[in-house]
Design an enzyme around this catalytic site. Structure first.
Site, PDB file in Angstrom:
ATOM      1  N   ARG A  17       0.853  -1.186   0.000  1.00 54.05           N
ATOM      2  CA  ARG A  17       0.000   0.000   0.000  1.00 54.05           C
ATOM      3  C   ARG A  17       0.892   1.241   0.000  1.00 54.05           C
ATOM      4  O   ARG A  17       1.673   1.432   0.932  1.00 54.05           O
ATOM      5  CB  ARG A  17      -0.886  -0.006   1.249  1.00 54.05           C
ATOM      6  CG  ARG A  17      -1.692   1.260   1.373  1.00 54.05           C
ATOM      7  CD  ARG A  17      -2.417   1.401   2.708  1.00 54.05           C
ATOM      8  NE  ARG A  17      -2.978   2.728   2.731  1.00 54.05           N
ATOM      9  CZ  ARG A  17      -3.087   3.509   3.799  1.00 54.05           C
ATOM     10  NH1 ARG A  17      -2.716   3.089   4.982  1.00 54.05           N
ATOM     11  NH2 ARG A  17      -3.563   4.713   3.689  1.00 54.05           N
ATOM     12  N   HIS A  51      -2.868  11.029   0.834  1.00 54.78           N
ATOM     13  CA  HIS A  51      -2.206  10.805   2.115  1.00 54.78           C
ATOM     14  C   HIS A  51      -1.536  12.123   2.537  1.00 54.78           C
ATOM     15  O   HIS A  51      -0.322  12.189   2.683  1.00 54.78           O
ATOM     16  CB  HIS A  51      -1.225   9.644   2.032  1.00 54.78           C
ATOM     17  CG  HIS A  51      -0.945   8.996   3.355  1.00 54.78           C
ATOM     18  ND1 HIS A  51      -1.086   7.633   3.577  1.00 54.78           N
ATOM     19  CD2 HIS A  51      -0.549   9.527   4.539  1.00 54.78           C
ATOM     20  CE1 HIS A  51      -0.775   7.363   4.849  1.00 54.78           C
ATOM     21  NE2 HIS A  51      -0.434   8.489   5.443  1.00 54.78           N
ATOM     22  N   GLU A  88      -7.044   8.593   6.727  1.00 57.39           N
ATOM     23  CA  GLU A  88      -7.220   9.264   8.014  1.00 57.39           C
ATOM     24  C   GLU A  88      -7.695  10.717   7.879  1.00 57.39           C
ATOM     25  O   GLU A  88      -7.007  11.644   8.309  1.00 57.39           O
ATOM     26  CB  GLU A  88      -5.914   9.221   8.817  1.00 57.39           C
ATOM     27  CG  GLU A  88      -5.428   7.806   9.087  1.00 57.39           C
ATOM     28  CD  GLU A  88      -4.241   7.762  10.056  1.00 57.39           C
ATOM     29  OE1 GLU A  88      -3.713   8.829  10.430  1.00 57.39           O
ATOM     30  OE2 GLU A  88      -3.850   6.648  10.452  1.00 57.39           O
ATOM     31  N   ASN A 112      -7.241   2.180  10.174  1.00 53.91           N
ATOM     32  CA  ASN A 112      -5.878   2.325  10.704  1.00 53.91           C
ATOM     33  C   ASN A 112      -5.997   2.326  12.226  1.00 53.91           C
ATOM     34  O   ASN A 112      -6.686   3.174  12.788  1.00 53.91           O
ATOM     35  CB  ASN A 112      -5.245   3.646  10.269  1.00 53.91           C
ATOM     36  CG  ASN A 112      -5.034   3.727   8.761  1.00 53.91           C
ATOM     37  OD1 ASN A 112      -5.391   2.815   8.023  1.00 53.91           O
ATOM     38  ND2 ASN A 112      -4.469   4.830   8.312  1.00 53.91           N
ATOM     39  N   TYR A 160      -3.894   1.856  16.049  1.00 52.74           N
ATOM     40  CA  TYR A 160      -2.618   1.759  16.769  1.00 52.74           C
ATOM     41  C   TYR A 160      -2.782   1.508  18.257  1.00 52.74           C
ATOM     42  O   TYR A 160      -1.992   0.803  18.855  1.00 52.74           O
ATOM     43  CB  TYR A 160      -1.806   3.050  16.577  1.00 52.74           C
ATOM     44  CG  TYR A 160      -1.248   3.211  15.176  1.00 52.74           C
ATOM     45  CD1 TYR A 160       0.018   2.753  14.848  1.00 52.74           C
ATOM     46  CD2 TYR A 160      -2.002   3.815  14.179  1.00 52.74           C
ATOM     47  CE1 TYR A 160       0.530   2.887  13.566  1.00 52.74           C
ATOM     48  CE2 TYR A 160      -1.499   3.961  12.888  1.00 52.74           C
ATOM     49  CZ  TYR A 160      -0.232   3.496  12.589  1.00 52.74           C
ATOM     50  OH  TYR A 160       0.267   3.623  11.318  1.00 52.74           O
ATOM     51  N   GLU A 185      -3.367   0.054   8.432  1.00 53.58           N
ATOM     52  CA  GLU A 185      -2.187   0.442   9.207  1.00 53.58           C
ATOM     53  C   GLU A 185      -2.297  -0.135  10.603  1.00 53.58           C
ATOM     54  O   GLU A 185      -3.378  -0.165  11.193  1.00 53.58           O
ATOM     55  CB  GLU A 185      -2.054   1.975   9.336  1.00 53.58           C
ATOM     56  CG  GLU A 185      -1.619   2.668   8.072  1.00 53.58           C
ATOM     57  CD  GLU A 185      -1.393   4.172   8.277  1.00 53.58           C
ATOM     58  OE1 GLU A 185      -1.096   4.614   9.406  1.00 53.58           O
ATOM     59  OE2 GLU A 185      -1.534   4.905   7.284  1.00 53.58           O
TER      60      GLU A 185
END
Ligand SMILES: *[C@@H]1O[C@H](CO)[C@@H](O)[C@H](O)[C@H]1NC(C)=O
Ligand SMILES: *[C@@H]1O[C@H](CO)[C@@H](O)[C@H](O)[C@H]1NC(C)=O
Length: 491
Positions: free
Chosen positions: A98, A143, A188, A330, A332, A399
């Site tokens: 990606r 992005h 995002e 995404n 985290y 992600e």
């Protein structure tokens, strides 16, 4: 023979019932693995050939807020070294890669009046090398690196950006869509709008909280929907790919089981993830009700003549709803969320609109990034929340990763991945339909305001060496072994 098979089966059942640490868990064949990068963070070549200036070029060249005073002028030099990047992808054994395309590299003036043949040729070469290596290319259109001249016209606060974005998307579908079958419109958007428009920690650093981020999101949602419809109507019939966006979300865990904290955690999720997800993925569409109500109420109290949250028309709600082929995520980390102790303030402010307080549990292991704590079970809870709230969509994790400082023997990153991959496996067993898992990132790169001080790579990059040599870290070998065996050990 049958007897032994039965015994073996019983042992297997006993082991899986006990969830024995070290037990080997096999990923479903339908799950693909890859790694991700973004153009500004790796390419460099900021003024190569006829590339135009983008907002990150401008921001890094004019601000002194980048931690190590660095920029992406050279970054990982992938503009010149994409062949080495493809070699690394082959070494890892990924199914897909990606990456994002730099808008101002292929459209130097932002508009589609003039195409850069060198810019197109760069991505053509990367895509062709990937396909030759049997690695599926997947493109992120946006992005974060808007052409500067479009920012000068207001960027995402300008509703006409919808059409400029469509022109860019069309150029990309035309140029690469014969070979690229997975498209991500926006990466995002929460970060784009909250940090770049409401706040000052991403370009263009407008810092107009409570107003600009809502305008930004409004335009981006319409631009996303229009790109989806364009692809769906014109390109899908001939190119047969899929398109969606990728939303960042942490898991919001109530700080206590009090009704106030539980409500605060839910509101936090609606204001942050729901802001973008509800218009697209919910049955009814539009922004979450709690968000519409609170921003309208606060705007009224603050003397505004209308809600600071713009309204969609019924036609727009219908146009945006359902514009997805998958749910891009995404993820985290996790935060504890509680009701704030402070009462509201008179000035427009996004966080005052949300009215929650987030903080980490001090027992959670940290990383090099202040916001990133290691909480694998939050990943499982979030995937289940998406599954339940948005009608069991196909989820593509685009992600997931961990930061450290300067370390090739990165055991903490291995531990992070092993924990989060186990949580992913748990969520799949819970019934979540996850088809893609993406590690962030292939290699250390320009981490925005943190410059090169926080590293997320599976490969180490020496930024002091003009050749930017890449070396596999311990985690690269770990990820390779996961990909080779399609298994992990229960932790
Ligand atoms: C490109 O940028 C570099 C700095 O990163 C500068 O030294 C060089 O002169 C620039 N080249 C052109 C053609 O403007
Ligand atoms: C997962 O999603 C894909 C694509 O929508 C679908 O074909 C598949 O049947 C789904 N699998 C499950 C287990 O729901």
């Amino acid at each position: 023979m049958a007897f032994f098979k039965l015994i073996a089966l019983l042992c297997l059942l006993a082991v899986s019932a006990l969830n024995v640490k070290g037990e080997v868990r096999k990923f479903p064949d339908t799950l693909s693995f890859g790694v991700a990068t973004a153009a500004y963070q790796i390419e460099g070549g900021w003024n190569a050939s006829d590339k135009g200036e983008n907002i990150w070029d401008r921001f890094t060249h004019t601000t002194d807020t980048i931690k190590d005073r660095s920029n992406g002028d050279v970054a990982c030099d992938s503009y010149n070294q994409h062949k080495r990047d493809v070699e690394m992808l082959k070494e890892l054994g990924v199914d897909f890669y990606r990456f994002s395309i730099s808008w101002s590299r292929i459209l130097p003036e932002g508009f589609s009046n003039r195409l850069s043949q060198d810019g197109i040729a760069y991505y053509d070469s990367l895509i062709n090398d990937l396909i030759q290596a049997n690695i599926t290319p997947s493109i992120t259109l946006y992005h974060w690196d808007l052409p500067q001249n479009l920012q000068d016209l207001g960027g995402w606060a300008n509703p006409l950006m919808v059409d400029y974005f469509i022109d860019f998307a069309e150029v990309a579908f035309e140029a690469f869509g014969d070979r690229v079958k997975t498209w991500i419109t926006f990466n995002e958007p929460w970060v784009v709008c909250i940090e770049g428009y409401g706040g000052v920690t991403k370009a263009p650093a407008l810092g107009i909280s409570g107003i600009a981020e809502y305008m930004c999101a409004h335009t981006i949602l319409k631009a996303h929907a229009k790109a989806y419809h364009l692809y769906d109507e014109v390109y899908r019939p001939i190119q047969n790919g899929r398109i969606g966006m990728s939303l960042n979300a942490g898991w919001d865990e109530p700080a206590t089981q009090s009704p106030a904290d539980i409500e605060a955690a839910q509101r936090n999720t609606q204001f942050n993830l729901g802001w973008y997800a509800h218009p697209v993925f919910s049955r009814e569409g539009d922004y979450p009700q709690v968000m519409k109500d609170r921003v309208a109420q606060k705007s009224l109290e603050q003397g505004y003549s209308r809600s600071r949250l713009p309204e969609f028309t019924p036609e727009e709600i219908a146009y945006i709803r359902g514009t997805y082929d998958f749910f891009g995520l995404n993820h985290y980390t996790t935060t504890l969320v509680r009701m704030p102790t402070m009462r509201s303030i008179a000035k427009a402010n996004f966080w005052d609109d949300v009215g929650t307080e987030g903080f980490p549990d001090p027992s959670w292991p940290g990383s090099a990034s202040s916001w990133l704590k290691v909480v694998p079970w939050g990943f499982r809870k979030l995937l289940n929340w998406i599954n339940e709230n948005y009608n069991n969509p196909e989820i593509m994790v685009f992600e997931n990763g961990f930061s450290d400082r300067d370390n090739k023997d990165d055991v903490d990153r291995i531990s992070y991945y092993n924990g989060y991959l186990n949580a992913l496996m748990d969520a799949i067993e819970d019934g979540c339909n996850v088809s893609i898992y993406t590690a962030w990132s292939l290699m250390d790169n320009f981490e925005w305001l943190e410059g090169y001080t926080e590293r997320f790579g599976l490969y180490y990059v020496d930024f002091n060496d003009p050749r930017r040599p890449r070396t596999p870290k311990a985690s690269a070998l770990y990820y390779k072994s996961v990909l080779d065996s399609r298994t992990i050990e229960r932790d």
